[in-house]
Design an enzyme around this catalytic site. Structure first.
Site, PDB file in Angstrom:
ATOM      1  N   LYS A 131       7.641  -0.166   6.333  1.00 33.31           N
ATOM      2  CA  LYS A 131       7.083   1.148   6.029  1.00 33.31           C
ATOM      3  C   LYS A 131       8.253   2.051   5.612  1.00 33.31           C
ATOM      4  O   LYS A 131       9.068   2.459   6.430  1.00 33.31           O
ATOM      5  CB  LYS A 131       6.364   1.711   7.249  1.00 33.31           C
ATOM      6  N   VAL A 180       4.383   0.898   1.767  1.00 30.53           N
ATOM      7  CA  VAL A 180       4.529  -0.257   2.641  1.00 30.53           C
ATOM      8  C   VAL A 180       4.775  -1.496   1.785  1.00 30.53           C
ATOM      9  O   VAL A 180       4.061  -1.736   0.816  1.00 30.53           O
ATOM     10  CB  VAL A 180       3.268  -0.463   3.521  1.00 30.53           C
ATOM     11  N   GLY A 193       0.829  -1.201   0.000  1.00 26.97           N
ATOM     12  CA  GLY A 193       0.000   0.000   0.000  1.00 26.97           C
ATOM     13  C   GLY A 193       0.858   1.243   0.000  1.00 26.97           C
ATOM     14  O   GLY A 193       2.085   1.181   0.130  1.00 26.97           O
ATOM     15  N   ASP A 215      -4.889   9.955  15.205  1.00 31.12           N
ATOM     16  CA  ASP A 215      -5.161   9.603  13.809  1.00 31.12           C
ATOM     17  C   ASP A 215      -5.792   8.213  13.724  1.00 31.12           C
ATOM     18  O   ASP A 215      -5.414   7.404  12.875  1.00 31.12           O
ATOM     19  CB  ASP A 215      -3.875   9.663  12.991  1.00 31.12           C
ATOM     20  N   GLY A 246       0.761   5.657   1.112  1.00 23.17           N
ATOM     21  CA  GLY A 246       0.079   6.773   1.733  1.00 23.17           C
ATOM     22  C   GLY A 246       0.937   8.015   1.702  1.00 23.17           C
ATOM     23  O   GLY A 246       1.975   8.067   1.030  1.00 23.17           O
ATOM     24  N   GLY A 247       0.516   9.027   2.452  1.00 26.36           N
ATOM     25  CA  GLY A 247       1.213  10.308   2.427  1.00 26.36           C
ATOM     26  C   GLY A 247       2.620  10.242   2.972  1.00 26.36           C
ATOM     27  O   GLY A 247       3.467  11.062   2.643  1.00 26.36           O
ATOM     28  N   PHE A 248       2.917   9.251   3.831  1.00 28.96           N
ATOM     29  CA  PHE A 248       4.243   9.138   4.425  1.00 28.96           C
ATOM     30  C   PHE A 248       5.139   8.160   3.676  1.00 28.96           C
ATOM     31  O   PHE A 248       6.260   7.918   4.086  1.00 28.96           O
ATOM     32  CB  PHE A 248       4.156   8.710   5.895  1.00 28.96           C
ATOM     33  N   GLY A 249       4.633   7.510   2.636  1.00 37.80           N
ATOM     34  CA  GLY A 249       5.474   6.605   1.893  1.00 37.80           C
ATOM     35  C   GLY A 249       4.761   5.323   1.518  1.00 37.80           C
ATOM     36  O   GLY A 249       3.538   5.259   1.477  1.00 37.80           O
TER      37      GLY A 249
END
Length: 821
Positions: free
Chosen positions: A532, A518, A511, A626, A513-516
């Site tokens: 991650k 996985v 997957g 979050d 997301g905004g942080f990188g």
């Protein structure tokens, strides 16, 4: 070979010989005779007849079944002995437990003296707690009409209440035997003083106060600091009750196998607390009182403390601001205030005396719901106030103030309370100077150590190569030679991670997301992992990265994702346990697999328990900030695990909220006070959980559109159906009719309570777990939720904060920076 004659003789012998009764019930047709015993169901206690010491008198008592020596913990007829072995304990037709001689006519010796039992079938039973109960019809707590624990003798057992009824005046307390041969009511007792507005526990010798165990301090009694609520004492908890009906106290034990008893002896060292050692087969005296001269009530005079470590004046010493007027304290002459002292409007104040049993509260005044500073001001403005302390009471924190002599104070080497004693200006200044003289060398030493450490760190930092990011991280978390950091997680070399993920192959991608991104990987030992990999442009900086490592490494709970390690070579990476079922959002939104209602409910309960651990049960109070469906991962058994702690914050255990200018989180899950004002608290997480719970029930995202005309989101849609009385319309259609209606309605109710606009009225996670587990409907109706329509401007396109571990579909929009008003 058996003959007819042999068989006949065998049966005659069986009729003549009466075997020992080993049941736990007494009835009218099944009495307890002298020589028989009743054994509790778990075989912890037994009830029977006994003769104490060398006495020939017989008594009905309770003792431990599995302990070799017969330690009697309760006696029925302590003041009415049976003179021979013809006693019988039975239940009569009126609902009385009676002890009588078996000869005709029957002579009553003792009875339970129950009034108004009514008609029914009555029985008595010995419980695993040692409590003998008399009940009507079938045994249950509500059917008990009399119990031995309401009539204690010399032993206080776990679960047995000591206290008094404010309405009836009934006082329950333990009293010593008269002698080892006579269990009759003796002279020593442990009981509450019923004539006080501030209840205290005392040990009495007849009517004389022998030792003041003191008032309740919220954990234990002020004069009983050794009796803690945990640790080697194996006490699960102490319960103190002070309300309109009663003042009482009892304690419980973690495990019935951990045997503990509190005994009032007939000797001078009257009170003892024993723990049984199953290895040595002996009783271990954990506490004895009075233990030394300072334990005796008012051993020293007024305005003095007693410390057994002081060899002079039998341990007595005047309080700050007081002095002995030429008479030895051992003669109990009072300490008097220093002659030149001025303590009324002359710049006076208070000196802290710590680690003490607070003075006798018989004449103290209690103000509830008041802070330490307010308590100080309250005492300061009244010139007659000689001292104060903060006390824990049943409904919060209270202020105890004294307006006369300060009596019966003793010093403890460990534990105790803090007493603030009124002194004049000169004494106050002198006390501050004395404290400064002690603290100044300590502060200077600490400062020198910090400077030396900083210099050493700077030298080491210059010698070491590597990136600025690596140096910054290692300044906090230095790894040892094996790659294990002080956090307890492993520091992985980049080569291991590259090999594990097949050089971050696209086929291993789980997957993004905004942080990188996985990735799935496999370590050389065969363990599956999730990596991650934070992107270079990620908004999660080194601070958030370190925060996530330090936080998760210190958290251990079955509903929190487990961090295995990290990598900080060239780029930042976190290595988690691999959870094969991925993120929750793939199931409830993308319908990766239709979850039945029981699975959904179990997932919701697991998330709630994980959040309760963060808010209350972990060593730190942690606000996640979050919580959302994509940050809840599912293991192979569909157990939920909360992940992504990059935005989490540690707050003080007594801290209710914080304010930040950097608002982080996800649209649709963020509470109004956090989104609009930057205020976040545990109630912010409760709001997020409420949204997530409603999503689990409905299978729809909160930011989905439900009514174009009214611009409703999920919360608004469910609230609208709640008001119309049709809340079941929101249930995920894929469930069909296969769900428990009452359970779903209760979950919807709890979800709406969590998303109420006012943070004050939202429940805590502890209350949420209780309501979800309780089969009854929550008592309070929900108030209007926050953000019930999309027209509020609460939704909009911004950066996604993070991704979870597993197959993650990132659909939430996350806020990354808002300036709070």
């Amino acid at each position: 070979m058996y003959t007819r004659k042999n068989v006949l003789v065998y049966f005659v012998v069986l009729l003549v010989i009466q075997p020992c009764i080993c049941l736990d019930i007494i009835t009218r047709t099944q009495p307890l005779k002298d020589g028989d015993v009743l054994i509790s169901e778990g075989e912890y206690f037994e009830l029977g007849f006994f003769s104490p010491g060398s006495s020939s008198n017989r008594y009905v008592g309770v003792w431990y079944h599995q302990i070799p020596e017969k330690n009697v913990v309760w006696v029925a007829n302590r003041d009415s002995p049976v003179k021979n072995t013809s006693g019988v304990l039975s239940v009569d037709g009126t609902g009385q437990l009676v002890l009588f001689y078996s000869r005709t006519p029957q002579i009553l010796i003792w009875s339970s003296n129950v009034s108004g039992s009514g008609d029914g079938r009555f029985s008595a039973k010995i419980l695993d707690t040692g409590n003998l109960v008399l009940f009507k019809d079938e045994y249950s707590e509500k059917n008990v009409i009399w119990q031995g624990f309401d009539h204690p003798t010399d032993t206080h057992l776990p679960g047995m209440k000591i206290g008094w009824n404010k309405k009836t005046g009934e006082n329950k307390f333990i009293t010593s035997w008269k002698s080892p041969e006579n269990p009759g009511t003796g002279q020593y007792s442990l009981k509450f003083d019923v004539n006080e507005s501030n209840p205290q526990l005392f040990i009495y010798n007849g009517a004389e106060r022998l030792m003041r165990v003191g008032p309740w301090n919220g954990v234990t009694f002020s004069g009983y600091p050794e009796f803690t609520v945990s640790g080697p004492d194996q006490v699960a908890k102490q319960v103190y009750i002070d309300n309109e009906e009663e003042v009482s106290w009892y304690y419980t034990i973690n495990n019935p196998a951990n045997v503990s008893r509190f005994v009032m002896n007939e000797t001078r060292s009257v009170a003892q607390r024993f723990n049984w050692d199953p290895v040595t087969q002996k009783w271990y005296p954990f506490w004895t009182g009075p233990d030394d001269s300072c334990d005796f009530y008012r051993h020293c005079g007024a305005f003095s403390t007693c410390n057994p470590a002081n060899v002079g004046a039998q341990g007595c010493e005047c309080l700050p601001g007081y002095e002995s007027q030429g008479n030895p304290l051992r003669d109990r002459y009072q300490c008097l205030r220093k002659s030149e002292a001025l303590v009324c409007g002359k710049g006076e104040g208070f000196v802290e005396v710590s680690g003490v049993k607070v003075p006798d509260t018989s004449t103290a005044h209690l103000e509830s719901d008041i802070t330490l500073k307010a308590c100080n001001n309250l005492c300061l403005k009244n010139c007659s106030c000689t001292g104060y302390t903060i006390a824990n009471i049943s409904n919060g924190v209270g202020c105890l103030t004294w307006y006369g002599d300060l009596l019966d104070i003793r010093q403890y080497s460990d534990g105790g309370e803090v007493l603030y004693v009124r002194v004049d200006h000169h004494e106050l200044v002198g006390s501050k100077k004395r404290v400064l003289r002690v603290l100044l060398p300590v502060l200077v030493a600490i400062l020198l150590i910090i400077i030396a450490f900083g210099y050493w760190l700077l030298r080491k930092k210059k010698k070491r190569g590597g990136s600025k990011r690596l140096e910054l991280f290692n300044s906090l978390e230095n790894s040892d030679e094996r790659g294990t950091s002080s956090t307890g997680v492993h520091c992985f070399p980049l080569s291991i991670i590259i090999a594990a993920t097949n050089n971050f192959a696209f086929s291993e991608k789980l997957g993004q997301g905004g942080f990188g991104t996985v990735y799935k990987g496999k370590l050389p030992n065969g363990q599956d992992i999730a990596v991650k990999r934070l992107s270079i442009t990620s908004s999660q900086g080194i601070g958030e990265f370190k925060n996530e490592i330090i936080l998760i490494a210190k958290l251990q709970h079955r509903n929190l994702v487990r961090l295995l390690g990290y990598c900080i070579q060239q780029e930042k990476m976190l290595i988690y346990e691999y959870l094969p079922n991925g993120a929750l959002d793939c199931f409830i939104f993308a319908k990766k697999m239709v979850l039945d209602w029981q699975t959904r409910f179990d997932i919701a309960m697991g998330i709630a328990r994980g959040m309760l651990y963060l808010h209350q049960d972990s060593r730190f109070r942690i606000i996640h900030r979050d919580l959302k469906a994509s940050n809840v991962l599912l293991d192979a058994s569909m157990n939920p695990k909360i992940s992504d702690f990059g935005m989490a914050r540690i707050v003080g255990s007594e801290q209710n909220e914080e304010t930040t200018n950097r608002v982080v989180g996800t649209y649709g899950y963020m509470s109004p006070e956090y989104a609009m004002e930057g205020h976040f608290s545990i109630k912010s997480d409760v709001f997020s959980f409420g949204v997530l719970l409603l999503e689990i029930i409905s299978g729809r995202r909160n930011n989905s559109s439900f009514d174009a005309e009214n611009s409703l989101n999920l919360i608004g849609y469910i609230w609208d159906r709640w008001l119309q009385g049709t809340p079941l319309e929101v249930v995920d259609r894929s469930l069909g009719e296969s769900y428990v209606v009452d359970e779903v309605l209760r979950c919807i109710h709890v979800g709406l309570l969590c998303v109420q606009e006012s943070a004050v009225v939202r429940p805590t996670m502890s209350e949420v777990v209780t309501m979800l587990c309780n089969e009854r409907t929550p008592s309070s109706p929900p108030e209007q939720p926050a953000f019930i329509n999309r027209a509020t401007g609460y939704f909009g396109p911004v950066r996604s904060s993070s991704s979870g571990n597993g197959a993650i579909a990132v659909a939430e929009m996350t806020i990354s920076m808002i300036e709070g008003r």
